[in-house]
Design a protein around this motif. Structure first.
Motif, PDB file in Angstrom:
ATOM      1  N   TYR A 113       0.838  -1.197   0.000  1.00  0.00           N
ATOM      2  CA  TYR A 113       0.000   0.000   0.000  1.00  0.00           C
ATOM      3  C   TYR A 113       0.871   1.245   0.000  1.00  0.00           C
ATOM      4  O   TYR A 113       1.816   1.376   0.781  1.00  0.00           O
ATOM      5  CB  TYR A 113      -0.921   0.040   1.235  1.00  0.00           C
ATOM      6  N   GLU A 114       0.555   2.154  -0.902  1.00  0.00           N
ATOM      7  CA  GLU A 114       1.182   3.480  -0.920  1.00  0.00           C
ATOM      8  C   GLU A 114       0.338   4.380  -1.811  1.00  0.00           C
ATOM      9  O   GLU A 114       0.188   4.129  -3.005  1.00  0.00           O
ATOM     10  CB  GLU A 114       2.609   3.430  -1.462  1.00  0.00           C
ATOM     11  N   HIS A 115      -0.200   5.421  -1.215  1.00  0.00           N
ATOM     12  CA  HIS A 115      -1.042   6.300  -2.004  1.00  0.00           C
ATOM     13  C   HIS A 115      -0.207   6.985  -3.096  1.00  0.00           C
ATOM     14  O   HIS A 115       0.885   7.476  -2.851  1.00  0.00           O
ATOM     15  CB  HIS A 115      -1.703   7.370  -1.148  1.00  0.00           C
ATOM     16  N   GLY A 116      -0.767   7.011  -4.313  1.00  0.00           N
ATOM     17  CA  GLY A 116      -0.148   7.731  -5.412  1.00  0.00           C
ATOM     18  C   GLY A 116       0.978   7.001  -6.118  1.00  0.00           C
ATOM     19  O   GLY A 116       1.565   7.551  -7.060  1.00  0.00           O
ATOM     20  N   ARG A 117       1.294   5.763  -5.707  1.00  0.00           N
ATOM     21  CA  ARG A 117       2.409   5.075  -6.365  1.00  0.00           C
ATOM     22  C   ARG A 117       2.130   4.852  -7.844  1.00  0.00           C
ATOM     23  O   ARG A 117       3.058   4.877  -8.661  1.00  0.00           O
ATOM     24  CB  ARG A 117       2.719   3.743  -5.678  1.00  0.00           C
TER      25      ARG A 117
END
Length: 571
Positions: A431-435
């Motif tokens: 999970y990582e926003h904007g990856r």
């Protein structure tokens, strides 16, 4: 003086006798439930207690401190935050010498706390009576942010964002903020694959609050079911410990009507001094004790087992296959199933699988590739009418799994496993926003020269990603292109071009592609899986290099798709 001594000896003897009789005859537990007002109760034991109101448990006392403070506390709700259960009554419905079972009753069903005298925490479960069709169903704690500054899942452990961080950041979407330095704050970084969880919760230097589910059979979905687990509440700063026992956070659809009597749980809510080592020890203890002997529900105790072997049609064992025991004769995907009970495992190197302690009933058996030796297997095995009987092991005959001749494969990019395994930017964290916005707009790989790590885990921006694949001669038959997506969030569309000729598309608003909540919530490993197939006329192919392109024609920031595998077969 001698008379006084005789009196003292008599008093001591009577006191000792009374104490002995009390120890010998005591059958009442120390755990308690007390009603304070019409809809206010206190429950607990000598180690902790909770003040429970009509909706919220508002004061949690442990080691001389209220762990809720100004936070919301404990509650049960369904279909988001709009429907909190309202308790109309509470009663001790069963007890033993060292425990009580407290039932809180609501219109929708009964929530139970099984409290043992020497346990810091309680076993909990819910029995459905009148829940509507549900997407989300959850229990949760919202706790004091000073006492619980950290969160822990199986893949993330660290300090929850401070409430002050949100004040200087800009809200860019649901529970997601961009900081001045360009990085993001989002609760979805604290999501997890639910069937991988051991113990999870929020904790600090003096206290920890944990959920422990030794079984996951009452959860909806398959091996790749994901949910939000812990986070910081952005408006109040509450430390949030979620128990999403039926959820939709990374799915397109999950609407289920469960029968009267469907039971979620029991699981353990556990308090300690914040020690992860102690919580891990407790997890192992609960896993060993499951299914719990003390839970006398007859349907819960009626369990059997299943064993079988999966063999591919070419004679090889289906080593490592994902195996799912779920709904019988269902038209839903295994991720979308959720009205009953579900079991997951993986086959060993010989294709053998075994699932123990399965509730009695009739199930559907499903299996699919989990990559590795099965990376080229694209079919899903389905066998219905699998009967599990109490105290018996269902022995299945060897199941033969029809699979395509490997010589028919023209090319393949990525292992077929319903995940983004091996692609660029798919790791290290799920999970990582904007990856997905870090993926280049344009990319080209060449079959035979490039590797899976040269292809990116997703696609979102206006541009073209292409695969060059060679043919050694002019084709003599048609082909089929298969596009396997590990997830799809609507907002982007692409034309699929073969040697500059359009043969299909990946598009928003397609009936074949319901939008799931994956790429825009920072998922990088999986979401809702889709398999798209497109016919390929042999006249479109040529001797030498051929180019397959995915050209995005419309785009929305952070929306798009996750790649699983792209492959072409002769037909």
């Amino acid at each position: 003086m001698e008379h006084l001594q005789r009196i003292l000896r008599v008093i001591l003897f009577v006191a000792l006798l009374a104490n002995t009789v009390a120890r010998a005859t005591r059958s009442q537990p120390e755990s308690f439930l007390e009603q304070i007002e019409d809809t206010t109760w206190v429950l607990g034991n000598r180690l902790w207690n909770l003040t429970q109101g009509r909706q919220y448990g508002t004061k949690l006392w442990y080691n001389g401190k209220d762990l809720v403070g100004n936070a919301v506390g404990h509650y049960v709700s369904y279909n988001g935050a709009c429907c909190d259960l309202n308790w109309t009554s509470a009663a001790v419905v069963e007890s033993g010498s060292d425990h009580i079972n407290v039932r809180f009753r609501a219109k929708e069903g009964d929530f139970h706390w099984v409290i043992y005298d020497n346990l810091t925490g309680a076993y909990q479960y819910f029995v459905n009576h009148d829940l509507p069709v549900i997407g989300e169903f959850r229990t949760l704690w919202r706790l004091d942010n000073q006492s619980f500054p950290r969160g822990r899942t199986n893949n993330k452990d660290g300090v929850l964002p401070a409430l002050s961080e949100y004040a200087t950041a800009t809200n860019v979407q649901d529970e997601t903020w961009q900081k001045v330095d360009g990085s993001f704050l989002t609760k979805y970084d604290w999501s997890a694959f639910v069937r991988e969880q051991e113990y999870y919760g929020v904790y600090g230097n003096e206290v920890g609050s944990w959920y422990i589910h030794p079984s996951k059979d009452y959860f909806n979905g398959n091996h790749l079911k994901q949910e939000l687990v812990v986070h910081r509440e952005s408006k109040t700063g509450d430390a949030v410990q979620l128990n999403m026992i039926h959820g939709t956070h990374y799915q397109a659809l999950s609407s289920d009507q469960s029968a009267d009597g469907k039971t979620w749980g029991p699981w353990l809510w556990y308090l300690n001094n914040g020690s992860k080592m102690d919580a891990a020890h407790r997890w192992r203890k609960e896993e060993t004790a499951w299914p719990y002997n003390w839970f006398k529900d007859s349907a819960y105790q009626s369990r059997g087992a299943i064993q079988g072997r999966l063999v591919l049609s070419d004679g090889r064992p289906a080593a490592g296959a994902a195996v799912f025991l779920g709904d019988n004769n269902s038209n839903l995907t295994t991720l979308d199933q959720g009205r009953d009970y579900y079991y997951t495992t993986y086959a060993d190197e010989d294709g053998v699988f075994e699932i123990l302690s399965v509730r009695s009933g009739t199930y559907g058996l499903y299996a699919w590739s989990n990559g590795g030796n099965l990376a080229h297997i694209t079919t899903t095995l389905v066998r219905n009418n699998i009967v599990i009987s109490k105290d018996k092991q269902t022995e299945l005959e060897t199941i033969f799994w029809s699979s395509i001749d490997r010589n028919s494969r023209v090319f393949q990019i990525g292992d077929f496993d319903r995940q983004t395994t091996g692609f660029a930017l798919s790791s290290p964290t799920p999970y990582e926003h904007g990856r997905i916005a870090k993926v280049p707009a344009d990319n080209v790989v060449t079959v035979g020269k490039s590797t899976s790590s040269d292809w990116y885990f997703g696609q979102s921006s206006i541009g073209t990603h292409s695969i060059i694949f060679p043919l050694s001669s002019m084709p003599s038959r048609n082909a089929k292109l298969s596009v396997s997506l590990a997830g799809f969030s609507s907002g982007c569309s692409a034309d699929i071009l073969l040697n500059a000729v359009k043969i299909g598309n990946i598009t928003t608003n397609s009936a074949l592609l319901p939008s799931s909540q994956d790429t825009y919530r920072g998922a990088t490993r999986a979401g809702e899986w889709h398999l798209l197939e497109f016919p390929v006329e042999m006249s479109l192919l040529k001797n030498g290099d051929n180019t397959l392109s995915f050209k995005i024609t419309s785009s929305t920031l952070w929306r798009g798709w996750l790649w699983d595998s792209i492959f072409m077969d002769w037909v």
